[in-house]
Design a protein around this motif. Sequence first.
Motif, mmCIF file in Angstrom:
data_model
loop_
_atom_site.group_PDB
_atom_site.id
_atom_site.type_symbol
_atom_site.label_atom_id
_atom_site.label_comp_id
_atom_site.label_asym_id
_atom_site.label_seq_id
_atom_site.Cartn_x
_atom_site.Cartn_y
_atom_site.Cartn_z
ATOM 1 N N VAL A 1 0.825 -1.197 0.000
ATOM 2 C CA VAL A 1 0.000 0.000 0.000
ATOM 3 C C VAL A 1 0.862 1.251 0.000
ATOM 4 O O VAL A 1 1.884 1.316 0.670
ATOM 5 N N GLY A 2 0.426 2.263 -0.769
ATOM 6 C CA GLY A 2 1.061 3.568 -0.713
ATOM 7 C C GLY A 2 2.137 3.830 -1.738
ATOM 8 O O GLY A 2 2.704 4.917 -1.756
ATOM 9 N N GLU A 3 2.443 2.862 -2.618
ATOM 10 C CA GLU A 3 3.397 3.137 -3.695
ATOM 11 C C GLU A 3 2.792 4.173 -4.635
ATOM 12 O O GLU A 3 1.591 4.136 -4.928
ATOM 13 N N LEU A 4 3.615 5.091 -5.132
ATOM 14 C CA LEU A 4 3.109 6.251 -5.866
ATOM 15 C C LEU A 4 3.788 6.409 -7.225
ATOM 16 O O LEU A 4 4.964 6.098 -7.385
ATOM 17 N N ASN A 5 3.025 6.903 -8.190
ATOM 18 C CA ASN A 5 3.519 7.309 -9.501
ATOM 19 C C ASN A 5 2.670 8.466 -9.997
ATOM 20 O O ASN A 5 1.578 8.717 -9.480
ATOM 21 N N ARG A 6 3.175 9.175 -10.986
ATOM 22 C CA ARG A 6 2.415 10.246 -11.625
ATOM 23 C C ARG A 6 1.694 9.689 -12.856
ATOM 24 O O ARG A 6 2.248 8.852 -13.576
ATOM 25 N N ALA A 7 0.518 10.197 -13.119
ATOM 26 C CA ALA A 7 -0.180 9.880 -14.372
ATOM 27 C C ALA A 7 0.239 10.920 -15.407
ATOM 28 O O ALA A 7 -0.266 12.043 -15.414
ATOM 29 N N ASP A 8 1.184 10.559 -16.277
ATOM 30 C CA ASP A 8 1.650 11.485 -17.302
ATOM 31 C C ASP A 8 0.689 11.554 -18.482
ATOM 32 O O ASP A 8 0.858 12.372 -19.386
ATOM 33 N N GLN A 9 -0.311 10.674 -18.472
ATOM 34 C CA GLN A 9 -1.378 10.649 -19.470
ATOM 35 C C GLN A 9 -2.558 9.959 -18.804
ATOM 36 O O GLN A 9 -2.468 9.517 -17.659
ATOM 37 N N GLU B 1 -3.346 -5.500 3.891
ATOM 38 C CA GLU B 1 -3.475 -5.887 2.496
ATOM 39 C C GLU B 1 -4.018 -4.782 1.602
ATOM 40 O O GLU B 1 -3.766 -4.766 0.421
ATOM 41 N N ALA B 2 -4.841 -3.870 2.140
ATOM 42 C CA ALA B 2 -5.470 -2.874 1.289
ATOM 43 C C ALA B 2 -5.877 -1.678 2.117
ATOM 44 O O ALA B 2 -5.975 -1.733 3.339
ATOM 45 N N ILE B 3 -6.114 -0.565 1.421
ATOM 46 C CA ILE B 3 -6.626 0.631 2.077
ATOM 47 C C ILE B 3 -7.952 0.990 1.429
ATOM 48 O O ILE B 3 -8.129 0.820 0.218
ATOM 49 N N THR B 4 -8.895 1.463 2.213
ATOM 50 C CA THR B 4 -10.229 1.769 1.733
ATOM 51 C C THR B 4 -10.461 3.270 1.729
ATOM 52 O O THR B 4 -9.708 4.051 2.324
ATOM 53 N N ALA B 5 -11.539 3.692 1.052
ATOM 54 C CA ALA B 5 -11.893 5.108 1.033
ATOM 55 C C ALA B 5 -12.171 5.611 2.443
ATOM 56 O O ALA B 5 -11.840 6.750 2.795
ATOM 57 N N ARG B 6 -12.778 4.769 3.278
ATOM 58 C CA ARG B 6 -13.049 5.164 4.664
ATOM 59 C C ARG B 6 -11.748 5.458 5.405
ATOM 60 O O ARG B 6 -11.660 6.417 6.183
ATOM 61 N N GLN B 7 -10.735 4.647 5.157
ATOM 62 C CA GLN B 7 -9.456 4.876 5.820
ATOM 63 C C GLN B 7 -8.772 6.136 5.307
ATOM 64 O O GLN B 7 -8.128 6.860 6.069
#
Length: 406
Positions: free
Chosen positions: A80-88, A130-136
């Motif tokens: 959880v929490g790995e990040l990237n930019r959406a270049d498109q 294992e996962a993160i939710t919108a509530r979290q």
Amino acid sequence: MPEFHELPNGWSINRLTDHINVVAGQSPPSETYNDKGVGMPFLQGCTEFGDEIPITKFWCTAPNKIAPTNSTLMSVRAPVGELNRADQAYAIGRGLAALVAKGMNPDFLYYGLHRWKESFQRLGQGSTFEAITARQLKQVIVAAPTDPNEQRRIAAALKLADDAIAKAKAELEATRELKRSLTAELLQPPKGAGWDKTTFASLVNEKIRNGYSPTCPQDPTGAWVLGLDALTDDGFNQQGIKPAPIEDEGLLPFKLVVDDILVSRSNTPELVGRSGRYIGNPEIAYYPDLMMRIRVNRDLVSPEFAEMLLQSSNARRWLKSRASGTSGSMVKIKRRDIMSLPVLLPGTTKQNEIVETVSAAKEAVISAENKLIALQQVKKSLLQNLLTGKIRVPPGVILSEHPQGE
């Protein structure tokens, strides 16, 4: 939770969700996937993330959820929490979410998330989840400057650090390629040189032996066991260690001595066969079961030259081609794969000349690595200080106050 006890002037505290719209990923029908470049780029999870922007492997013709350009892509399943930019624009599957800035500079959001993601990891039960939710996500509280120009200046400062890191990475890879090319050239005998055509078995002084993997304590004991990251494409990494249980007598036969050569015998298909020479640091060290130890006959070959032979492109290809295993992610090589490795062996005087020449290239690689590490530490410090307001970027220092391209 981030530190809010000294909130800077002009900063405010809000829920993360006050600054973003969340697009939760949803996988399209599998029959709409392809690897031919037809349709919209499709990301299933963070395995397709690059250093900053994704590496597209699949496309789809019927996307369900789309991450817009300039949004931040975040892994919502382990890890959880790995990040990237959406270049498109990307179609995104269930392993990802797109965080779209609202009332916040999108670049500031991207960098802020690198600091705030620590909050995500504290929301789960225990040490991992294992996962993160919108509530979290709604529970994450963040501090940010209210002035969009200050957000922009902070993002610009961090972008300068990223640009310097990217340049340092390119320089490091170019230096590594120079070393690889130089090594490959020097390991080819000149016409009529009369090098011996043999196998690695002729160079070994004693039986190649697998190591021993004990249960390691958390706290340092003054002795160390190598981890798999102790062997890199550049050789031995003395930072890849963990504490050894000094009371475990089973370790004793596996203590390393200077110039022992180690080979990764079990690893991923790309990393299996990595090798490195132990040069005495840390002083008390043992090698694990997933490595083999080689000791060579110094009358025939220097340990430095033997290491070079094992790290050559030809040797890596040879060992990878013989790796096998029932798991697609982990494969193994055997002693006989190393023993049967074909080698061309010059005399010891020529070996020393070659080692000395390659050593200069090796020092250049180490220098480039140290430069990269130093820049990464600078960025880490900037993330800490700029994103808490401990250091402020004055107007006009980095870029214009006026938005461009927004």
